[in-house]
Motif scaffolding. Sequence first.
Motif, PDB file in Angstrom:
ATOM      1  N   LYS A  37      84.088  17.717  44.947  1.00  0.00           N
ATOM      2  CA  LYS A  37      85.554  17.664  44.947  1.00  0.00           C
ATOM      3  C   LYS A  37      86.125  18.933  45.577  1.00  0.00           C
ATOM      4  O   LYS A  37      87.086  18.874  46.352  1.00  0.00           O
ATOM      5  N   ARG A  39      84.698  20.811  47.850  1.00  0.00           N
ATOM      6  CA  ARG A  39      84.467  20.712  49.293  1.00  0.00           C
ATOM      7  C   ARG A  39      85.462  19.740  49.932  1.00  0.00           C
ATOM      8  O   ARG A  39      85.962  19.985  51.033  1.00  0.00           O
ATOM      9  N   ALA A  40      85.779  18.656  49.229  1.00  0.00           N
ATOM     10  CA  ALA A  40      86.759  17.690  49.740  1.00  0.00           C
ATOM     11  C   ALA A  40      88.147  18.319  49.806  1.00  0.00           C
ATOM     12  O   ALA A  40      88.892  18.079  50.767  1.00  0.00           O
ATOM     13  N   ILE A  41      88.511  19.118  48.813  1.00  0.00           N
ATOM     14  CA  ILE A  41      89.808  19.810  48.822  1.00  0.00           C
ATOM     15  C   ILE A  41      89.887  20.739  50.029  1.00  0.00           C
ATOM     16  O   ILE A  41      90.897  20.779  50.731  1.00  0.00           O
ATOM     17  N   ASP A  43      88.201  20.486  52.840  1.00  0.00           N
ATOM     18  CA  ASP A  43      88.280  19.666  54.056  1.00  0.00           C
ATOM     19  C   ASP A  43      89.688  19.102  54.246  1.00  0.00           C
ATOM     20  O   ASP A  43      90.206  19.065  55.359  1.00  0.00           O
ATOM     21  N   HIS A  44      90.304  18.670  53.157  1.00  0.00           N
ATOM     22  CA  HIS A  44      91.626  18.036  53.234  1.00  0.00           C
ATOM     23  C   HIS A  44      92.739  19.059  53.489  1.00  0.00           C
ATOM     24  O   HIS A  44      93.762  18.738  54.076  1.00  0.00           O
ATOM     25  N   HIS A  45      92.537  20.292  53.050  1.00  0.00           N
ATOM     26  CA  HIS A  45      93.547  21.357  53.197  1.00  0.00           C
ATOM     27  C   HIS A  45      93.013  22.457  54.124  1.00  0.00           C
ATOM     28  O   HIS A  45      93.080  23.646  53.799  1.00  0.00           O
ATOM     29  N   SER A  46      92.533  22.047  55.278  1.00  0.00           N
ATOM     30  CA  SER A  46      91.886  22.995  56.189  1.00  0.00           C
ATOM     31  C   SER A  46      92.829  24.074  56.717  1.00  0.00           C
ATOM     32  O   SER A  46      92.372  25.128  57.161  1.00  0.00           O
ATOM     33  N   ASP A  47      94.143  23.860  56.657  1.00  0.00           N
ATOM     34  CA  ASP A  47      95.090  24.859  57.156  1.00  0.00           C
ATOM     35  C   ASP A  47      95.557  25.827  56.073  1.00  0.00           C
ATOM     36  O   ASP A  47      96.246  26.797  56.379  1.00  0.00           O
ATOM     37  N   ASP A  48      95.216  25.565  54.819  1.00  0.00           N
ATOM     38  CA  ASP A  48      95.629  26.451  53.731  1.00  0.00           C
ATOM     39  C   ASP A  48      94.770  27.709  53.719  1.00  0.00           C
ATOM     40  O   ASP A  48      93.684  27.750  54.300  1.00  0.00           O
TER      41      ASP A  48
END
Length: 75
Positions: A37, A39-41, A43-48
């Motif tokens: 989870k 790692r998924a976060i 990947d999903h928020h790559s600009d944060d």
Amino acid sequence: MGKNEMSENVYCEIPIWHRYTLTIEEAARYYHIGEGKLRAIIDHHSDDDFYMMNGNRALIKREKFERFLDMATAV
């Protein structure tokens, strides 16, 4: 004891709540969120900016990730 062993032992002695960055494994234990989870976060928020990459290893910036979690309604 080699130089690397000494610096690794000093890092381990720093309490997790004082560390600037956490590995995915440390963050999973600390926040009770699965490694997949996390790692998924990432990947999903790559600009944060709550994580950084050290080569191919993701490191969670503890305080910034806590602010991200405070703003999140679901993980």
